[in-house]
Design a protein around this motif. Structure first.
Motif, PDB file in Angstrom:
ATOM      1  N   LEU B 337       0.841  -1.200   0.000  1.00  0.00           N
ATOM      2  CA  LEU B 337       0.000   0.000   0.000  1.00  0.00           C
ATOM      3  C   LEU B 337       0.877   1.251   0.000  1.00  0.00           C
ATOM      4  CD1 LEU B 337      -2.880   1.124   0.176  1.00  0.00           C
ATOM      5  CD2 LEU B 337      -2.637   1.134   2.644  1.00  0.00           C
ATOM      6  N   GLY B 338       1.881   1.252   0.892  1.00  0.00           N
ATOM      7  CA  GLY B 338       2.775   2.405   0.959  1.00  0.00           C
ATOM      8  C   GLY B 338       3.490   2.617  -0.365  1.00  0.00           C
ATOM      9  N   PHE B 341       1.304   4.272  -2.947  1.00  0.00           N
ATOM     10  CA  PHE B 341       1.209   5.732  -2.796  1.00  0.00           C
ATOM     11  C   PHE B 341       2.385   6.400  -3.498  1.00  0.00           C
ATOM     12  CE2 PHE B 341      -1.713   5.040   0.773  1.00  0.00           C
ATOM     13  CZ  PHE B 341      -2.518   6.153   0.707  1.00  0.00           C
ATOM     14  N   ILE B 342       3.581   5.884  -3.235  1.00  0.00           N
ATOM     15  CA  ILE B 342       4.781   6.523  -3.781  1.00  0.00           C
ATOM     16  C   ILE B 342       4.807   6.344  -5.290  1.00  0.00           C
ATOM     17  CG2 ILE B 342       7.290   6.503  -3.724  1.00  0.00           C
ATOM     18  CD1 ILE B 342       7.026   5.460  -0.813  1.00  0.00           C
ATOM     19  N   THR B 345       2.109   8.525  -7.192  1.00  0.00           N
ATOM     20  CA  THR B 345       2.374   9.962  -7.247  1.00  0.00           C
ATOM     21  C   THR B 345       3.594  10.265  -8.105  1.00  0.00           C
ATOM     22  OG1 THR B 345       3.434   9.672  -5.121  1.00  0.00           O
ATOM     23  CG2 THR B 345       1.293  10.700  -5.124  1.00  0.00           C
TER      24      THR B 345
ATOM     25  N   MET C 285       4.257  13.642   5.689  1.00  0.00           N
ATOM     26  CA  MET C 285       3.432  12.824   6.568  1.00  0.00           C
ATOM     27  C   MET C 285       4.260  11.744   7.254  1.00  0.00           C
ATOM     28  SD  MET C 285       0.531  14.153   6.477  1.00  0.00           S
ATOM     29  CE  MET C 285      -0.980  13.296   6.763  1.00  0.00           C
ATOM     30  N   LEU C 351       2.103  15.049   0.010  1.00  0.00           N
ATOM     31  CA  LEU C 351       1.375  14.520   1.164  1.00  0.00           C
ATOM     32  C   LEU C 351       1.104  13.016   0.972  1.00  0.00           C
ATOM     33  CD1 LEU C 351      -1.701  16.319   2.668  1.00  0.00           C
ATOM     34  CD2 LEU C 351      -1.659  13.876   2.417  1.00  0.00           C
ATOM     35  N   LEU C 352       0.600  12.665  -0.215  1.00  0.00           N
ATOM     36  CA  LEU C 352       0.253  11.260  -0.448  1.00  0.00           C
ATOM     37  C   LEU C 352       1.492  10.377  -0.474  1.00  0.00           C
ATOM     38  CD1 LEU C 352      -2.538  11.687  -3.119  1.00  0.00           C
ATOM     39  CD2 LEU C 352      -2.767  11.177  -0.691  1.00  0.00           C
ATOM     40  N   ALA C 353       2.514  10.831  -1.173  1.00  0.00           N
ATOM     41  CA  ALA C 353       3.716  10.002  -1.285  1.00  0.00           C
ATOM     42  C   ALA C 353       4.351   9.783   0.083  1.00  0.00           C
ATOM     43  CB  ALA C 353       4.715  10.657  -2.232  1.00  0.00           C
ATOM     44  N   TRP C 355       2.864   9.924   2.914  1.00  0.00           N
ATOM     45  CA  TRP C 355       1.996   9.036   3.707  1.00  0.00           C
ATOM     46  C   TRP C 355       2.333   7.584   3.388  1.00  0.00           C
ATOM     47  CZ3 TRP C 355      -1.466   9.198   7.607  1.00  0.00           C
ATOM     48  CH2 TRP C 355      -2.238   8.058   7.817  1.00  0.00           C
ATOM     49  N   GLY C 356       2.482   7.315   2.089  1.00  0.00           N
ATOM     50  CA  GLY C 356       2.877   5.969   1.679  1.00  0.00           C
ATOM     51  C   GLY C 356       4.190   5.574   2.321  1.00  0.00           C
ATOM     52  N   LEU C 357       5.123   6.532   2.312  1.00  0.00           N
ATOM     53  CA  LEU C 357       6.414   6.262   2.928  1.00  0.00           C
ATOM     54  C   LEU C 357       6.253   5.927   4.405  1.00  0.00           C
ATOM     55  CD1 LEU C 357       9.511   6.406   2.523  1.00  0.00           C
ATOM     56  CD2 LEU C 357       9.368   8.735   3.419  1.00  0.00           C
TER      57      LEU C 357
END
Lengths: 248, 376, 548
Positions: B337-338, B341-342, B345, C285, C351-353, C355-357
């Motif tokens: 999931l993380g 996100f990366i 984006t 985040m 923000l999203l990236a 958060w994923g991290l």
């Protein structure tokens, strides 16, 4: 003083940012149908003046009256725009993801509140008016083109076209020819004079050649107030103007 | 007039998605109910529950996309609207239990008897009626969104500030719903539901019906979203997303547009939550967790924001991955999931749908900066 | 509990005790210490004759007035006094491995060892325990150690044992330390009020308690005041009100301290964010996870030191500070180079990236260290508490407040005075101009982000002292940190300081009235409303440049 006759009346307007006076007792009167050029060095308050007129920035003190009666200091941007004041930004600002046609459609004088726009269909008259404007701003044939893909000059014109579509009584134009070629500059001056036939215009500009070409009354701003006013020849001869702006 | 309104934003892709959603809503229940369990095409019960859940997630994703993809408002609190809709439905289901609870109290739900409450709190009244609960499913999240938006948009809170406010909102709600005093079952939430509109929630037919209802709701949501997006109002939304100042100076009362779409979207999320709860059989404060809201955002981002079909694809893909990984490799799920996100984006700013998009109606700069700066 | 205790009062031992104490005070006020032989005999008798025999022997021991008796009584109370079955000799037994090491009760020297089964414990009951307790109080009133004398006086204040009066008066007369003498007078005042003294003496006692002015005095005065009649009652009522008023002020002071303490925690968590978000405009985040990794670094350092250099355990925090800064800082630089630099100007994507991290980092730590809390010990200089007036202050909180403030000062100096700080501000204000003047902007970006992350790591070292070190550590701080930065005003470190302290104090002031959870919700709602009123925070820079 025939204040009631003035289209725009600024009296003793002061704006302060953290102790820095961006506008310092600025007074200015624009008559209906007039075109006015505003010049002045960086930091003279030209853009802040536009911000105050269009409601983006609140004045700490002073009056801003439109058509003699409407107090602009109490309204927000959208309400002021609805009164009939259009603004063109220094950097061309159009809706990059919309087509040229949609950009003009959104600008077109018409319903602005939520429910009517939700239900408004596209009318033939609107389509016709948009075609006319595209003609005026030399964007014929580009109706379906995405605005983000236009050249810099084309964007400037699209934005002016949007202002025309908005059909304002007063148009504020911030540095319309920055970054334009000479030919484009000349064409823009022509365009503004054309526009001025039906409405008042305030132009902020650095380009002296362009101001000369416009051949209108000039106000020189310095440190937040009007330093001199008159024809370009008249203000150019003013020793104080030479001192702060033109001379060196 | 109405037909034209609803068909304004219609294109081939939306039509296909609509057909697909409705097909799932009819075929899956039929395959589950009509075929014997031994049949190759039989859809097992757990699969019905799973697909039903995915459909509600897709509706949530669509509602997030409506504000984020089309209006540039990155809401990190849509999980709260989803949960509020879910609680409204849960309250109805609790009232439906009636005297069949463990303690056998004629009116009070079990947890209230357990906490020694004497009478029903005022805000629990009316939830015994389905129509009232259904109204609350839309109204509760809608009003909250309206109130929050009214304050925030009027004060021109934009960009990450707005995102953080919405996150703080859902966080505060989570803390509040954890409290027993709130009267929503505290930590345990609402559960042990019996039936809905007289249908036993454990029955296969009810579950199939809920799946069909979810697909219908999703289809209607899709239709509504496409109508909004295709209208002139939709063009205004995109316009203020890309250049808010320009829209203002053209005379558009930007905050009202934002408020409109934010409220509609919250109500849509509420409906999704209301359909989710009877299918999973529980609603608890964990649904308010900020992580849930932000996870919904990645569904949209992965599928392709600013498109109507992308969120549905994204919600399906991510949740399928979640179901698969949490069972097969629990440790890997958060990495996946993380990483998603990366990856999305950085490498897929227009989502999966963007990969297949040959649509020229996009600026050439899109690959670099699809959504211009939000913090003005 | 307490009413029950008075029901169990037993007249017999009390009377004996009173006599004993009288003896003791007589003995102590200048008599020679009893000879070792009779003492030895008395000790032996502790193990003879059952409970009654033991009690009698205790009496004899006390009568000796010898301070060496105290540890014997303590051993007796603790149950480590044992009789050797073979000869009836008494020893203090200390269990070591399979057998007991025997210690001579008088000399304290090791007297041999005993195998299991050869010894028998001297049996105790509650009556004996009370006798010992009271006796010890009397003995310790005359201890050469002032701390013990003070404890004894305080113990008497709480127990109000009328039998101790004589001993207390004698001790007071001999006391040289004014602070301890005051405590003894206070204890005496309690006895006066409890007994049937004259009105004047009781009024005097009320005045003494009023001067003491704490919760315990209040508990004694309140029933007197409640009687409602007579001068004594009025005086008690006046004293009660005065004390309550003062205590309320102290309570506010205490809450402010708690608030400052919470504020300093918020400051620690937010200060790194104030750099990455406030100065660079990058919304990170995963900031909380940088804090979390700092805390885990502390844990690893502690484990390594414990394993290889156990003597240095108290200094493991000092070693952890630079390491946590380095680990989180380097991670931050890697994140900036690997992710964030591609996302400049797109805060929502950042923000999203990030958060994923944060999810990846949490899971990585969970996989490596397990999901459970890790124990990070407080060094000795950070444990314990002390009192200022009626304020209770724990050392670890105090250290964290001081640490947060010094970190803030250090960072301020770095940004204002160093070349790096200058470059950083230059890049923030006008990237293009800074670049054209030869500043390597990408490098400054990376280092700035590294600095913010490194400081988060340092915060993690401090927070490991007061919070559970678990993979979720960071999550608990991220929303609060953003609230602090946004509340204080983005891009303004002073704002962050004021914001953190304000939110901390407001939170702790609301908490006693609304409860912890509701208090936190109220603070969140307050900030949400505040941001809408002042979208750019408490210390916002105003100006055209800032709006466009």
């Amino acid at each position: 003083m025939s204040l009631t006759g003035a289209l725009l009346y600024l009296n003793d307007v002061t704006v302060t940012f953290d102790g820095f006076r961006a506008l310092n007792g600025l007074s200015l009167v624009i008559e209906p149908g007039e075109m006015r050029a505003i010049i002045g060095p960086n930091g003279a308050g030209k853009t802040t003046m536009m911000d105050v007129i269009t409601g983006k920035t609140r004045a700490d003190r002073g009056e801003v009256l439109f058509e003699g009666a409407r107090d602009l200091t109490r309204l927000d941007e959208a309400e002021i725009a609805e009164l009939g004041i259009g603004r063109k930004f220094q950097r061309p600002t159009v809706f990059d993801h919309h087509s040229v046609f949609d950009n003009l459609l959104l600008a077109l004088k018409g319903p602005r509140s939520v429910w009517p726009t939700l239900l408004a269909p596209l009318r033939g008259a609107e389509r016709q008016r948009i075609r006319e404007i595209m003609e005026i701003v030399r964007l014929r044939g580009l109706a379906a083109e995405i605005a983000g893909n236009l050249s810099h000059g084309q964007k400037q014109w699209l934005e002016i076209g949007m202002l025309l579509a908005q059909d304002p009584k007063l148009m504020l134009v911030d540095e319309p020819v920055a970054g334009m070629t000479d030919a484009e500059t000349a064409a823009t001056a022509e365009l503004l004079r054309e526009i001025n036939r039906t409405r008042s215009v305030i132009v902020v500009e650095h380009d002296m050649a362009f101001v000369r070409e416009l051949d209108v009354k000039v106000s020189v701003l310095h440190e937040g107030s009007v330093l001199a006013e008159g024809s370009l020849e008249h203000v150019s001869a003013d020793p104080r103007v030479i001192e702060v702006y033109l001379g060196r | 007039m109405i037909a034209r309104f609803f068909l304004a934003g219609f294109d081939r892709r939306v039509a296909l998605a609509l057909i697909a959603v409705l097909a799932i809503g009819t075929v899956v229940p039929l395959l589950n109910l009509m075929l014997p369990a031994s049949h190759v095409l039989h859809v097992p019960d757990y699969m019905v529950a799973l697909i039903g859940k995915y459909l509600t997630f897709a509706l949530l994703a669509l509602s997030v996309d409506l504000v984020w993809g089309y209006c540039g408002i990155l809401s990190l609190g849509h999980g709260a609207f989803f949960a509020l809709g879910g609680y409204a439905m849960g309250m109805h289901l609790m009232r439906e239990i009636g005297p069949r609870g463990v303690y056998g109290h004629p009116v009070l739900p079990d947890f209230m008897v357990f906490l020694n409450w004497k009478e029903l709190p005022w805000y629990w009244h009316g939830f015994d009626q389905f129509w009232f609960a259904a109204l609350m499913v839309v109204l509760a999240p809608g009003l909250l969104a309206f109130a929050l938006g009214w304050f925030a948009f009027r004060s021109r809170v934009t960009g990450v500030y707005l995102s953080i406010i919405t996150q703080a909102m859902t966080f505060a709600l989570m803390l509040a719903f954890f409290r027993n005093d709130m009267g929503f079952g505290g930590n345990n939430g609402l559960t042990d539901f019996k039936d809905l509109l007289g249908f036993n929630l454990q029955a296969a037919t009810t579950r199939a019906g809920l799946l069909a209802a979810s697909s219908l709701a999703l289809a209607l949501g899709l239709l509504l979203a496409s109508a909004i997006v295709g209208s002139r109002l939709g063009k205004v939304l995109v316009a203020l997303r890309d250049a808010e100042g320009r829209a203002r100076f053209l005379g558009y009362p930007v905050e009202r547009y934002k408020l409109f779409v934010f409220t509609i979207s919250a109500a849509m999320a509420g409906v999704a939550g209301a359909l989710y709860v009877p299918q999973v059989g529980i609603i608890n404060p964990g649904e308010f967790s900020p992580a849930n809201s932000i996870e919904a955002v990645i569904w949209v981002a992965l599928g392709g924001r600013g498109t109507l079909v992308g969120p549905l694809i994204g919600a399906g893909l991510v949740n399928y991955l979640k179901t698969y990984l949490t069972a097969a490799m629990p440790d890997a799920w958060l990495f996946a999931l993380g990483g998603l996100f990366i990856l999305v984006t950085l490498a897929l700013p227009r989502g999966v749908l963007g990969l297949f998009d040959r649509d020229a109606r996009r600026p050439r700069t899109a690959a670099v900066d699809p959504i211009p700066k939000a913090a003005e | 509990m307490s009413p029950k205790r008075s029901d169990m009062r037993m007249p017999y031992p009390r009377r004996i005790l009173g006599q004993l104490l009288l003896w003791i005070s007589l003995c102590l006020s200048g008599q020679a210490i009893a000879d070792a032989a009779s003492l030895d005999q008395a000790i032996r008798r502790l193990g003879q004759g059952g409970f009654d025999g033991t009690e009698k022997a205790i009496g004899e021991l006390l009568a000796s007035g010898d301070p060496r008796v105290v540890p014997i009584l303590e051993a007796l109370a603790a149950g480590s006094l044992q009789v050797r079955k073979a000869d009836g000799a008494i020893f203090i037994a200390r269990q070591e491995g399979g057998e007991a090491r025997l210690i001579d009760p008088l000399t304290g020297e090791v007297a041999g060892a005993a195998s299991p089964g050869t010894m028998e414990r001297v049996r105790m009951n509650n009556r004996l325990r009370r006798v010992i307790e009271a006796a010890r109080g009397a003995l310790t009133l005359r201890s050469p150690d002032p701390a013990i004398r003070r404890q004894a006086a305080d113990a008497l204040f709480r127990r109000a044992d009328p039998d101790a009066r004589v001993a207390l008066e004698a001790a007071l007369a001999a006391e040289k330390d004014p602070a301890i003498a005051r405590r003894m007078r206070e204890a005496l005042a309690v006895l006066t009020l409890a007994g049937a003294a004259e009105e004047a003496a009781r009024l005097e006692a009320v005045a003494v308690l009023a001067r003491r002015g704490d919760r315990e005095s209040l508990a004694i005065l309140a029933p007197l005041a409640a009687r409602g009649e007579g001068e004594l009652s009025r005086a008690a009522e006046a004293a009660r009100q005065a004390i309550e008023h003062e205590l309320r002020l102290w309570e506010i002071g205490q809450n402010v301290w708690y608030g400052v303490s919470l504020g300093s925690v918020l400051l620690l968590a937010a200060i790194g964010l104030a750099i990455t978000f406030g100065v660079m405009g990058v919304i990170n985040m995963a900031h909380g996870e940088m804090v979390m990794i700092g805390a885990y670094t502390t844990f690893v350092v502690q484990e390594v030191i414990r394993a290889h250099m156990p003597g240095l355990s108290d200094y493991s925090l000092a070693a952890a500070l630079p390491l946590a800064f380095a680990v989180s800082g380097l991670l931050g630089i890697a994140v900036e180079r690997g992710i964030i630099r591609y996302l400049y100007g797109r805060p929502l994507e950042t923000l999203l990236a990030t958060w994923g991290l944060s999810l990846v980092l949490q899971q990585a730590i969970r996989s490596a260290f397990g999901p459970t809390n890790k124990e990070v010990a407080n060094p000795s200089w950070m444990s314990g508490a002390f009192e200022v007036g009626h304020l209770a202050i724990t050392w670890n909180r105090l250290w964290i407040v001081l640490f947060a403030l010094s970190l803030f000062a250090l960072l301020m100096t770095l940004l204002r005075r160093s070349a790096f700080g200058l470059q950083m501000r230059a890049v923030t204000q006008n990237r293009a101009m800074a670049g054209s003047m030869g500043i390597r902007t990408p490098m400054v970006d990376a280092l700035t982000f590294g600095l913010g992350s490194g400081i988060a790591g340092i915060a993690g070292v401090a927070l490991s002292q007061i919070d559970n070190v678990s993979p979720n550590l960071g999550q608990g701080y991220i929303i609060d940190s953003f609230m602090v930065v946004v509340f204080g005003g983005v891009g303004n470190l002073w704002g962050t300081l004021v914001g953190a302290l304000t939110l901390g104090i407001v939170n702790k002031m609301v908490e006693p009235h609304a409860g912890a959870v509701l208090g936190k919700i109220m603070v969140l709602v307050f900030i949400i409303l505040f941001i809408q009123k002042r979208p750019r925070g408490l210390f916002a820079l105003k100006g055209r440049a800032f709006e466009t």
